[in-house]
Design a protein around this motif. Structure first.
Motif, PDB file in Angstrom:
ATOM      1  N   GLY A 526      47.025  -9.793  30.382  1.00  0.00           N
ATOM      2  CA  GLY A 526      48.105  -9.859  29.439  1.00  0.00           C
ATOM      3  C   GLY A 526      47.754  -8.159  28.618  1.00  0.00           C
ATOM      4  N   GLY A 527      46.831  -7.350  29.459  1.00  0.00           N
ATOM      5  CA  GLY A 527      47.004  -5.849  28.617  1.00  0.00           C
ATOM      6  C   GLY A 527      45.805  -6.609  27.725  1.00  0.00           C
ATOM      7  N   PHE A 528      45.189  -4.558  27.873  1.00  0.00           N
ATOM      8  CA  PHE A 528      43.142  -5.246  26.930  1.00  0.00           C
ATOM      9  C   PHE A 528      44.163  -3.851  25.512  1.00  0.00           C
ATOM     10  CE2 PHE A 528      40.586  -2.281  25.535  1.00  0.00           C
ATOM     11  CZ  PHE A 528      39.433  -3.637  25.007  1.00  0.00           C
ATOM     12  N   SER A 529      44.479  -2.797  25.612  1.00  0.00           N
ATOM     13  CA  SER A 529      45.235  -2.219  24.547  1.00  0.00           C
ATOM     14  C   SER A 529      46.798  -1.635  23.975  1.00  0.00           C
ATOM     15  CB  SER A 529      44.988  -1.100  24.584  1.00  0.00           C
ATOM     16  OG  SER A 529      44.942   0.120  25.478  1.00  0.00           O
ATOM     17  N   PRO A 531      50.686  -3.428  21.977  1.00  0.00           N
ATOM     18  CA  PRO A 531      50.775  -4.516  20.913  1.00  0.00           C
ATOM     19  C   PRO A 531      50.454  -5.971  22.139  1.00  0.00           C
ATOM     20  CG  PRO A 531      52.645  -3.597  23.261  1.00  0.00           C
ATOM     21  CD  PRO A 531      51.392  -2.818  23.195  1.00  0.00           C
ATOM     22  N   ALA A 532      50.630  -6.221  21.186  1.00  0.00           N
ATOM     23  CA  ALA A 532      50.327  -7.664  21.737  1.00  0.00           C
ATOM     24  C   ALA A 532      51.665  -8.462  22.806  1.00  0.00           C
ATOM     25  CB  ALA A 532      50.422  -9.406  20.874  1.00  0.00           C
ATOM     26  N   PRO A 533      51.003  -9.078  23.334  1.00  0.00           N
ATOM     27  CA  PRO A 533      52.235  -9.241  25.054  1.00  0.00           C
ATOM     28  C   PRO A 533      53.248 -10.611  24.593  1.00  0.00           C
ATOM     29  CG  PRO A 533      50.395 -10.243  25.666  1.00  0.00           C
ATOM     30  CD  PRO A 533      50.037  -9.550  24.009  1.00  0.00           C
ATOM     31  N   SER A 534      54.155 -10.324  25.026  1.00  0.00           N
ATOM     32  CA  SER A 534      55.462 -11.651  24.552  1.00  0.00           C
ATOM     33  C   SER A 534      54.497 -12.694  25.174  1.00  0.00           C
ATOM     34  CB  SER A 534      56.763 -10.936  24.984  1.00  0.00           C
ATOM     35  OG  SER A 534      56.879 -10.950  26.371  1.00  0.00           O
ATOM     36  N   ARG A 550      39.407 -11.344  39.964  1.00  0.00           N
ATOM     37  CA  ARG A 550      38.728 -11.442  38.646  1.00  0.00           C
ATOM     38  C   ARG A 550      40.168 -12.234  38.274  1.00  0.00           C
ATOM     39  NH1 ARG A 550      35.276  -9.596  34.920  1.00  0.00           N
ATOM     40  NH2 ARG A 550      36.820  -8.318  33.338  1.00  0.00           N
ATOM     41  N   PHE A 551      39.504 -13.023  37.594  1.00  0.00           N
ATOM     42  CA  PHE A 551      40.476 -13.836  36.539  1.00  0.00           C
ATOM     43  C   PHE A 551      39.829 -13.655  35.170  1.00  0.00           C
ATOM     44  CE2 PHE A 551      42.948 -17.628  35.556  1.00  0.00           C
ATOM     45  CZ  PHE A 551      43.950 -16.886  35.437  1.00  0.00           C
ATOM     46  N   SER A 552      40.483 -13.081  34.100  1.00  0.00           N
ATOM     47  CA  SER A 552      39.552 -13.032  32.879  1.00  0.00           C
ATOM     48  C   SER A 552      41.070 -12.498  32.114  1.00  0.00           C
ATOM     49  CB  SER A 552      38.956 -11.792  32.565  1.00  0.00           C
ATOM     50  OG  SER A 552      38.552 -11.408  31.483  1.00  0.00           O
ATOM     51  N   ILE A 553      41.297 -12.974  30.515  1.00  0.00           N
ATOM     52  CA  ILE A 553      42.085 -12.574  29.868  1.00  0.00           C
ATOM     53  C   ILE A 553      41.352 -11.634  28.469  1.00  0.00           C
ATOM     54  CG2 ILE A 553      44.376 -13.390  28.439  1.00  0.00           C
ATOM     55  CD1 ILE A 553      44.411 -16.187  29.961  1.00  0.00           C
ATOM     56  N   HIS A 554      42.014 -10.497  28.349  1.00  0.00           N
ATOM     57  CA  HIS A 554      40.859  -9.611  27.708  1.00  0.00           C
ATOM     58  C   HIS A 554      42.132  -9.082  27.336  1.00  0.00           C
ATOM     59  CE1 HIS A 554      37.452  -7.731  26.201  1.00  0.00           C
ATOM     60  NE2 HIS A 554      37.459  -6.474  26.801  1.00  0.00           N
ATOM     61  N   SER A 555      41.415  -8.229  25.565  1.00  0.00           N
ATOM     62  CA  SER A 555      42.017  -7.752  24.853  1.00  0.00           C
ATOM     63  C   SER A 555      41.897  -7.582  23.996  1.00  0.00           C
ATOM     64  CB  SER A 555      42.847  -8.887  24.424  1.00  0.00           C
ATOM     65  OG  SER A 555      42.958  -9.615  23.333  1.00  0.00           O
ATOM     66  N   TRP A 556      42.830  -6.699  23.449  1.00  0.00           N
ATOM     67  CA  TRP A 556      42.333  -5.300  21.770  1.00  0.00           C
ATOM     68  C   TRP A 556      43.663  -4.980  20.793  1.00  0.00           C
ATOM     69  CZ3 TRP A 556      38.605  -5.284  17.700  1.00  0.00           C
ATOM     70  CH2 TRP A 556      39.301  -5.009  17.310  1.00  0.00           C
ATOM     71  N   ASN A 557      44.069  -5.994  21.049  1.00  0.00           N
ATOM     72  CA  ASN A 557      45.721  -5.731  20.518  1.00  0.00           C
ATOM     73  C   ASN A 557      45.168  -4.906  18.984  1.00  0.00           C
ATOM     74  OD1 ASN A 557      46.131  -7.362  22.723  1.00  0.00           O
ATOM     75  ND2 ASN A 557      46.747  -9.201  21.817  1.00  0.00           N
ATOM     76  N   ASP A 558      47.171  -4.107  19.145  1.00  0.00           N
ATOM     77  CA  ASP A 558      47.042  -3.060  17.821  1.00  0.00           C
ATOM     78  C   ASP A 558      47.081  -3.951  16.779  1.00  0.00           C
ATOM     79  OD1 ASP A 558      47.063  -1.120  20.041  1.00  0.00           O
ATOM     80  OD2 ASP A 558      48.512  -0.779  19.600  1.00  0.00           O
ATOM     81  N   ASP A 559      47.874  -5.288  16.903  1.00  0.00           N
ATOM     82  CA  ASP A 559      48.122  -5.795  15.654  1.00  0.00           C
ATOM     83  C   ASP A 559      46.935  -6.908  15.029  1.00  0.00           C
ATOM     84  OD1 ASP A 559      48.488  -8.166  17.803  1.00  0.00           O
ATOM     85  OD2 ASP A 559      50.594  -7.770  17.320  1.00  0.00           O
ATOM     86  N   GLY A 560      45.932  -6.866  16.148  1.00  0.00           N
ATOM     87  CA  GLY A 560      45.024  -7.442  15.737  1.00  0.00           C
ATOM     88  C   GLY A 560      44.884  -9.312  15.993  1.00  0.00           C
ATOM     89  N   THR A 561      45.493  -9.512  16.574  1.00  0.00           N
ATOM     90  CA  THR A 561      46.206 -10.874  17.629  1.00  0.00           C
ATOM     91  C   THR A 561      44.907 -10.231  18.727  1.00  0.00           C
ATOM     92  OG1 THR A 561      47.922  -9.917  19.076  1.00  0.00           O
ATOM     93  CG2 THR A 561      47.929 -11.235  16.854  1.00  0.00           C
TER      94      THR A 561
END
Length: 803
Positions: A526-529, A531-534, A550-561
């Motif tokens: 989904g991408g770490f940094s 925008p949030a992914p659609s 390695r199968f991990s969903i990880h994030s620090w989205n700009d919009d806080g989601t």
């Protein structure tokens, strides 16, 4: 500098497969005939080693001594017989696979590889100043001739195209958060190894430069009229010590040998292949304990299978900053109860740890007084920028630091039930020449070997787990690393940016790592940094992620989601089904990691690695082989309902979803719904599966194999390792292997199943899936077929082995 000013070499020693040539100026060439397919060259401009030890070389071993391996240590090699010829002009060494010619005036080398019974010239040093025999600055150089049509692969996780030709790359590990997957350089890994391949002759070789110095590779981007076409390697410090590896039949020859050379990949627990949740948001929140509990509730609510959670560094916070090995008791008032609740739900925690102490860390003064930090020449800590504060890195070349680190890992994490460590922000960004490392008692400027600190840190974390629970396999993750990191950790491609381009080029980055000896890899889904992914992008990214070790969903989205499986309700069911597909494929992935550890096989590879004769496979594409049996291809563009993929010639391919078979040598376009990633099984192969129905609260394992039988006469083969999945008992023989075959003729398919090894892992029956369109008579060589029933586009054949 003309040849008149070049050193002239003479052979002065030849013993134990080690030849030494010296010149009147003191320059020395040392040649080591290590294997029939490996010859090493050590170039010493003044005859002296600058770095007498290596931490990268561990031929067939799980590790090296903590203080490093003597650079001239030849243990672990077969040291084969070789032919030696010498005259006034050239010295020639010849093994069964390599011929090396040394021009005595100037020391230039030419290398040949034997393929199909013929010697092919594959690599020659540049005729003008190939080495830095005191010609320029103190740096280390190696210039080689660049031949038309050469392709270059490897160098770890580089951005951009898989073929590195005409590009320039730096190995200077940095925290490249939000990198552009097409063009950002440098990145997180330091693996100075690459493969050169000629698709016309299907012959090549690997080159590994054994250095921990910052270095760079120019793969033909630079031009200079005085020298002809060339490419080169340059290191800021150390010695020119490189390994030439013959790869006569496939690029995989060099990958296997290089992996063997730098150490056996760790055999990690099976749960490390499961879905691992993660986000910085949960532990950064003031109600982190509640947010973490909510994750378990949501997994159960949406039936998301999950084996682990990566605990971000917010658990260590004091105010807005992070302090490694500190627990924020306001966020986590009952650490043991928090960890136990996760374990009771079948989810292990992997805690984030960082190798830098901020200057106001509660233990900074005591650690500094004990001499455990990298220091400036005046004895003060060597200050560095780290996140939003100033701090100092721990010095892992000091054995006392390693002891302190291991104790902290055990006392603040493992004793609470934390299962693993997530070694993060460990690029050791030390740029000042004033910083000094302990160097195991021989101090040196710390900036000359930053990646060494990284490797010693992750080793210390691994050793802490071994000491805490010696009967259990360690599991740990590291963002940064160097050659040989596969001995310790699973890794990922760092803090990627949310975009379709990243999805497309992360695939190539993963292949670059796999071709560089590091197969236990993945990406932040989904991408770490950014925008949030659609909804569509997240689902497509999960489609790709289910195939990565390695199968991990990880994030620090700009919009806080937060990137979570349920963040887009319209695709939550699709994502749940994809994660269940991942667990269905787990036996295949687990066996691929076994083959990586036991036979040095890369888990992922570009199609040309398995089909080097097919020129079409060398085109830039967005597909890959998962092992030798499965061709997979993510959708990497928005709005697509179909996926077109070229099928390598020389084989037929069977769709996992429809059971339909296709001839190779053509491009097929198949439907691409969100819950069905592109998967084709190679004819003549069988992939192991877990056919049990699973939910978040109910796990099970039922072994089966999906078989793509040969259409005419021939055999389809498959295998699978079985053990308890977590302990070290496999070292004592407590494991086994399924061997499945489907022997085909025009009229019949005969199923053969054998189990080898510890029988406690042998089931009484096994299910074999054959395409529903298959009309040939099916018989069993062992046991009895007790049931045949349809299962979608396949028919499930149950074979009772004890009948």
């Amino acid at each position: 500098m003309s040849l008149l000013h070049s050193p002239r070499f003479a052979l002065v020693a030849n013993a134990d497969n080690h030849l030494r040539l010296t010149s009147g100026s003191g320059a020395t060439l040392e040649l080591f005939v290590l294997e029939d397919d490996v010859v090493r060259v050590l170039v010493l401009p003044n005859g002296q080693l600058q770095t007498p030890r290596t931490w990268s070389i561990a031929p067939g071993e799980a590790d090296v001594p903590l203080e490093g391996r003597e650079r001239r240590d030849l243990s672990g090699y077969s040291k084969p017989e070789f032919d030696l010829k010498i005259n006034d002009v050239v010295l020639t060494i010849e093994t069964r696979k390599i011929r090396l010619e040394v021009t005595l005036l100037g020391g230039m080398l030419s290398r040949f590889v034997k393929t199909q019974g013929e010697w092919r010239a594959v690599l020659a040093d540049r005729a003008t100043q190939a080495y830095n025999f005191g010609y320029w600055d103190p740096r280390v150089y190696h210039y080689v001739r660049r031949d038309a049509g050469e392709m270059y692969f490897g160098l770890g996780e580089r951005a951009g195209a898989l073929n590195r030709a005409h590009q320039r790359y730096e190995m200077r590990n940095i925290d490249a958060m939000g990198y552009n997957a097409i063009q950002t350089d440098p990145l997180y890994k330091h693996i100075p190894f690459y493969i050169t391949w000629q698709k016309e002759t299907t012959t090549g070789y690997g080159l590994f430069y054994d250095t921990v110095s910052d270095c760079s590779f120019d793969m033909g981007r630079e031009l200079d009229n005085y020298h002809g076409p060339y490419r080169y390697f340059v290191a800021q410090h150390g010695d020119l010590d490189y390994y030439f590896i013959a790869s006569p039949d496939s690029p995989l020859d060099a990958v296997r040998r290089f992996t063997w050379l730098t150490g056996r990949p760790a055999w990690m627990p099976k749960w490390g292949l499961g879905y691992s949740g993660s986000t910085m948001s949960y532990t950064d929140a003031p109600d982190a304990h509640r947010r973490m509990g909510e994750f378990i509730h949501r997994c159960r609510e949406h039936d998301i299978l999950c084996d682990s959670f990566h605990l971000s560094s917010g658990y260590t916070s004091i105010g807005p900053k992070r302090y490694v090995f500190n627990w924020n008791k306001d966020k986590f008032p009952d650490v043991h109860g928090f960890v136990q609740n996760y374990l009771d739900n079948g989810v292990r925690l992997c805690a984030n740890i960082k190798p830098c102490l901020l200057r106001d860390h509660p233990e900074f003064e005591s650690v500094s007084n004990a001499g455990l930090l990298i220091r400036a020449s005046n004895g003060e800590p060597a200050w560095v920028q780290f996140w939003d504060e100033v701090g100092a890195y721990l010095d892992f070349t000091n054995p006392a630091t390693t002891a302190w680190w291991k104790d902290k890992v055990k006392q603040t994490l493992l004793r609470y039930g934390i299962a693993a460590t997530w070694n993060d922000n460990n690029e050791f960004e030390i740029w000042t020449p004033d910083a000094v490392a302990h160097g195991f008692g021989n101090t040196f400027p710390a900036h000359e070997a930053k990646v060494l600190q990284t490797m010693l840190m992750i080793r210390a974390s691994r050793d802490a787990q071994r000491e805490h629970a010696p009967e259990q396999r360690p599991f740990l993750v590291s963002r940064s690393g160097g050659a040989g990191m596969q001995r310790y950790v699973q890794t990922w491609s760092g803090d990627n940016y949310t975009s379709w381009d990243t999805l497309r080029y992360n695939l190539k980055m993963g292949l670059g790592l796999a071709l560089s000896g590091v197969s236990n890899i993945g990406h932040d889904i989904g991408g770490f940094s950014g925008p949030a992914p659609s909804a569509e992008m997240l689902a497509r990214w999960v489609q790709f992620g289910v195939f990565m070790p390695r199968f991990s969903i990880h994030s620090w989205n700009d919009d806080g989601t937060v990137n979570e499986p349920w963040m887009h309700p319209e695709v939550t069911r699709d994502i749940s089904d994809l994660i269940k597909l991942r667990y269905r494929l787990m036996p295949y992935l687990y066996d691929l990691l076994w083959l990586s550890s036991s036979r040095y096989e890369p888990v992922l590879r570009p199609t040309f690695a398995d089909f080097p004769q097919d020129a079409n496979c060398y085109q830039e594409n967005d597909d890959m082989m998962l092992g030798s049996a499965l061709l997979v291809a993510p959708v990497v563009e928005a709005g697509q309902t179909e996926r077109a993929v070229y099928l390598p010639a020389g084989s037929r391919w069977t769709s996992y979803w429809s059971g339909e078979s296709f001839d190779g040598g053509q491009t097929v376009r198949l439907p691409a719904p969100l819950d069905q990633p592109f998967m084709l099984i190679r004819e003549g192969h069988a992939i192991p599966l877990n056919l049990a129905v699973q939910t978040f609260d109910q796990r099970a394992d039922q072994r089966g194999f999906m078989i793509a039988p040969v259409h005419g006469n021939g055999s389809a083969q498959g295998r699978c390792v079985e053990d308890d999945g977590v302990s070290e008992a496999w070292r004592n023989g407590e494991h086994g292997h399924w061997h499945v075959a489907a022997h085909s003729t025009a009229e019949t398919i005969t199923l053969s199943v054998e189990f080898e090894g510890d029988v406690r892992w042998r089931a009484a029956s096994i299910d074999l899936l054959l395409p529903s369109a298959e009309t040939r008579n099916v018989t069993a060589a062992q046991g009895r077929i007790s049931n045949v029933q349809p299962e979608g586009a396949w028919q499930r054949v149950t074979l009772d082995l004890d009948a």
